[in-house]
Motif scaffolding. Structure first.
Motif, PDB file in Angstrom:
ATOM      1  N   ASN A 195      -3.508   6.764 -12.695  1.00 14.23           N
ATOM      2  CA  ASN A 195      -3.983   5.839 -11.677  1.00 14.23           C
ATOM      3  C   ASN A 195      -2.924   5.752 -10.589  1.00 14.23           C
ATOM      4  N   LYS A 196      -3.229   6.273  -9.413  1.00 18.70           N
ATOM      5  CA  LYS A 196      -2.243   6.339  -8.341  1.00 18.70           C
ATOM      6  C   LYS A 196      -1.692   4.973  -7.952  1.00 18.70           C
ATOM      7  N   GLU A 197      -2.528   3.961  -8.004  1.00 20.94           N
ATOM      8  CA  GLU A 197      -2.081   2.635  -7.594  1.00 20.94           C
ATOM      9  C   GLU A 197      -1.195   1.969  -8.652  1.00 20.94           C
ATOM     10  N   ALA A 198      -1.161   2.558  -9.848  1.00 24.94           N
ATOM     11  CA  ALA A 198      -0.338   1.989 -10.916  1.00 24.94           C
ATOM     12  C   ALA A 198       1.050   2.603 -10.982  1.00 24.94           C
ATOM     13  N   VAL A 199       1.248   3.754 -10.328  1.00 20.61           N
ATOM     14  CA  VAL A 199       2.512   4.469 -10.476  1.00 20.61           C
ATOM     15  C   VAL A 199       3.696   3.663  -9.952  1.00 20.61           C
ATOM     16  N   ALA A 200       3.584   3.114  -8.760  1.00 15.08           N
ATOM     17  CA  ALA A 200       4.730   2.409  -8.163  1.00 15.08           C
ATOM     18  C   ALA A 200       5.193   1.221  -8.997  1.00 15.08           C
ATOM     19  N   PRO A 201       4.282   0.324  -9.395  1.00 20.32           N
ATOM     20  CA  PRO A 201       4.774  -0.786 -10.211  1.00 20.32           C
ATOM     21  C   PRO A 201       5.327  -0.338 -11.558  1.00 20.32           C
ATOM     22  N   LEU A 202       4.749   0.711 -12.112  1.00 18.27           N
ATOM     23  CA  LEU A 202       5.239   1.187 -13.396  1.00 18.27           C
ATOM     24  C   LEU A 202       6.572   1.912 -13.280  1.00 18.27           C
ATOM     25  N   SER A 203       6.877   2.452 -12.094  1.00 15.35           N
ATOM     26  CA  SER A 203       8.110   3.217 -11.921  1.00 15.35           C
ATOM     27  C   SER A 203       9.215   2.445 -11.212  1.00 15.35           C
ATOM     28  N   LYS A 204       8.941   1.236 -10.756  1.00 15.11           N
ATOM     29  CA  LYS A 204       9.915   0.539  -9.911  1.00 15.11           C
ATOM     30  C   LYS A 204      11.234   0.263 -10.629  1.00 15.11           C
ATOM     31  N   ASP A 205      11.206   0.114 -11.939  1.00 12.05           N
ATOM     32  CA  ASP A 205      12.430  -0.144 -12.686  1.00 12.05           C
ATOM     33  C   ASP A 205      12.950   1.097 -13.399  1.00 12.05           C
ATOM     34  N   PHE A 206      12.355   2.244 -13.103  1.00 15.43           N
ATOM     35  CA  PHE A 206      12.802   3.490 -13.713  1.00 15.43           C
ATOM     36  C   PHE A 206      14.233   3.782 -13.277  1.00 15.43           C
ATOM     37  N   GLN A 207      15.079   4.112 -14.242  1.00 15.63           N
ATOM     38  CA  GLN A 207      16.503   4.269 -13.970  1.00 15.63           C
ATOM     39  C   GLN A 207      16.834   5.723 -13.617  1.00 15.63           C
ATOM     40  N   THR A 208      17.369   5.920 -12.416  1.00 17.68           N
ATOM     41  CA  THR A 208      17.765   7.262 -11.984  1.00 17.68           C
ATOM     42  C   THR A 208      19.281   7.437 -11.932  1.00 17.68           C
ATOM     43  N   ARG A 209      19.998   6.455 -12.383  1.00 17.23           N
ATOM     44  CA  ARG A 209      21.448   6.521 -12.521  1.00 17.23           C
ATOM     45  C   ARG A 209      21.837   5.826 -13.822  1.00 17.23           C
TER      46      ARG A 209
ATOM     47  N   GLU B 288       0.823  -1.204   0.000  1.00 13.56           N
ATOM     48  CA  GLU B 288       0.000   0.000   0.000  1.00 13.56           C
ATOM     49  C   GLU B 288       0.861   1.260   0.000  1.00 13.56           C
ATOM     50  N   ILE B 289       1.916   1.241   0.797  1.00 15.40           N
ATOM     51  CA  ILE B 289       2.785   2.414   0.904  1.00 15.40           C
ATOM     52  C   ILE B 289       3.374   2.786  -0.452  1.00 15.40           C
ATOM     53  N   THR B 290       3.668   1.815  -1.252  1.00 13.27           N
ATOM     54  CA  THR B 290       4.348   2.075  -2.528  1.00 13.27           C
ATOM     55  C   THR B 290       3.409   2.041  -3.719  1.00 13.27           C
ATOM     56  N   ASN B 291       2.107   2.113  -3.469  1.00 14.19           N
ATOM     57  CA  ASN B 291       1.159   2.017  -4.582  1.00 14.19           C
ATOM     58  C   ASN B 291       0.078   3.083  -4.579  1.00 14.19           C
ATOM     59  N   TYR B 292       0.384   4.268  -4.014  1.00 11.85           N
ATOM     60  CA  TYR B 292      -0.567   5.382  -4.071  1.00 11.85           C
ATOM     61  C   TYR B 292       0.222   6.662  -4.276  1.00 11.85           C
ATOM     62  N   ASN B 293       0.460   7.012  -5.532  1.00 14.10           N
ATOM     63  CA  ASN B 293       1.328   8.146  -5.847  1.00 14.10           C
ATOM     64  C   ASN B 293       0.808   8.906  -7.063  1.00 14.10           C
ATOM     65  N   ASN B 294       1.106  10.205  -7.083  1.00 12.88           N
ATOM     66  CA  ASN B 294       0.755  11.060  -8.213  1.00 12.88           C
ATOM     67  C   ASN B 294       1.986  11.305  -9.075  1.00 12.88           C
ATOM     68  N   TYR B 295       1.943  10.811 -10.296  1.00 13.53           N
ATOM     69  CA  TYR B 295       3.068  11.018 -11.215  1.00 13.53           C
ATOM     70  C   TYR B 295       2.535  10.672 -12.594  1.00 13.53           C
ATOM     71  N   TYR B 296       1.986  11.688 -13.263  1.00 11.56           N
ATOM     72  CA  TYR B 296       1.234  11.440 -14.487  1.00 11.56           C
ATOM     73  C   TYR B 296       2.088  10.905 -15.630  1.00 11.56           C
ATOM     74  N   GLU B 297       3.403  11.100 -15.559  1.00 10.04           N
ATOM     75  CA  GLU B 297       4.257  10.528 -16.609  1.00 10.04           C
ATOM     76  C   GLU B 297       4.217   9.008 -16.608  1.00 10.04           C
ATOM     77  N   PHE B 298       3.828   8.450 -15.478  1.00  6.05           N
ATOM     78  CA  PHE B 298       3.677   6.988 -15.405  1.00  6.05           C
ATOM     79  C   PHE B 298       2.224   6.582 -15.561  1.00  6.05           C
ATOM     80  N   SER B 299       1.329   7.254 -14.848  1.00  7.81           N
ATOM     81  CA  SER B 299      -0.090   6.900 -14.928  1.00  7.81           C
ATOM     82  C   SER B 299      -0.913   7.926 -14.164  1.00  7.81           C
TER      83      SER B 299
END
Length: 305
Positions: free
Chosen positions: A76-90, A63-74
């Protein structure tokens, strides 16, 4: 580490409460959010009533990692975390250019080493009328701008977010003018409150919160705090911004927190602090009037909203 704040520790939104806002939204009866022009459109409620704390119910890791606002991913707040988990920041580079004497591209590691990281305890006021208090980690934007030496012609600062359609499926949405862009007047950008955030709660920013670098301007509505910054450009003209382009009658360039100017679809006079059931009065400039009101002296803040 330098600690600065005019907010008592008792006002800080607990980490568990901040991360478990999904449960709060459900408890408050405002779980269903608009997908196009509002991340969490508020329910119609009465004026401010005495504050009542919600029970502090910890969420599961899911739950903690599945309610976020980030429209570049989705949207749907519950979809952001799974869609961003492999996003590369390095690796990650930030280009600072435009009307400056010393343009430079910084690796994120250089920014972390070069500029001492501070903890800043700030109120955050969402345009959709919820709020919280967050201990950010980061450094003042003014320090970065001073190093690149803005020219006398520089009047505005334009920010641009990362644009990776292969990693960010929300970028396929036709409703927004990607990439995400934001802007500040240069005197706003140089104000000591304006922060480039690299973490929160003493840890590096998670992907869904804008890793590895986001803007935090505490006297403005939260959508001004652009995530995933890759470009900072100084210009002599006011830059376009994503939300004012999408809906100029709802989201102006300045976007200062102002309880006296309603959003076209709801009042801004009160807000709901995450973790509380009751509403509280919204403060002018989100409580930072003493630090920033002089920036807008003589301006009609209903016109320049």
């Amino acid at each position: 580490m330098i600690y600065r704040s005019n907010i008592p520790a008792s006002e800080i939104t607990p980490k568990e409460t901040y991360l478990s806002r999904r449960d709060f939204m459900k408890a408050a009866g405002i779980a269903g959010a608009g997908a196009l022009l509002a991340a969490c459109t508020p329910a119609v409620e009465s004026e401010a009533t005495p504050n009542t704390l919600l029970p502090d119910v910890p969420n599961s890791l899911e739950e903690i990692t599945n309610y976020n606002n980030y429209y570049e991913f989705s949207t749907n707040k519950e979809a952001v975390a799974p869609l961003s988990k492999d996003f590369q920041t390095r690796p990650w580079d930030v280009e600072v250019s435009g009307l400056v004497n010393k343009p430079k591209t910084y690796a994120i590691e250089d920014l972390l080493k070069k500029f001492p990281q501070e903890e800043r305890i700030y109120r955050l006021r969402c345009v959709e009328a919820w709020s919280m208090v967050i201990p950010w980690m980061g450094f003042p934007l003014s320090k970065l701008l001073s190093e690149v030496e803005p020219t006398a012609d520089a009047k505005f600062v334009r920010f641009e977010a990362v644009h990776r359609p292969d990693e960010m499926p929300g970028l396929a949405s036709p409703f927004y003018d990607w990439p995400y862009q934001e802007g500040l007047r240069i005197d706003e950008a140089m104000n000591d409150l304006t922060l480039l955030a690299t973490g929160l709660y003493g840890e590096l920013l998670p992907n869904q919160n804008g890793a590895p670098l986001r803007l935090v301007v505490p006297w403005k509505y939260g959508f001004k705090s652009i995530k995933g910054i890759v470009k900072i450009e100084l210009t002599d003209t006011q830059p376009a911004t994503l939300w004012s382009t999408a809906a100029p009658n709802e989201y102006g360039f300045y976007s200062n927190v102002n309880p006296n100017v309603s959003h076209p679809r709801w009042s801004q006079a009160t807000e709901r602090r995450i973790g509380e059931l009751a509403r509280r009065p919204t403060l002018m400039f989100n409580g930072y009037e003493a630090e920033v009101a002089h920036l807008y002296e003589g301006m009609d803040l209903a016109k320049y909203y």
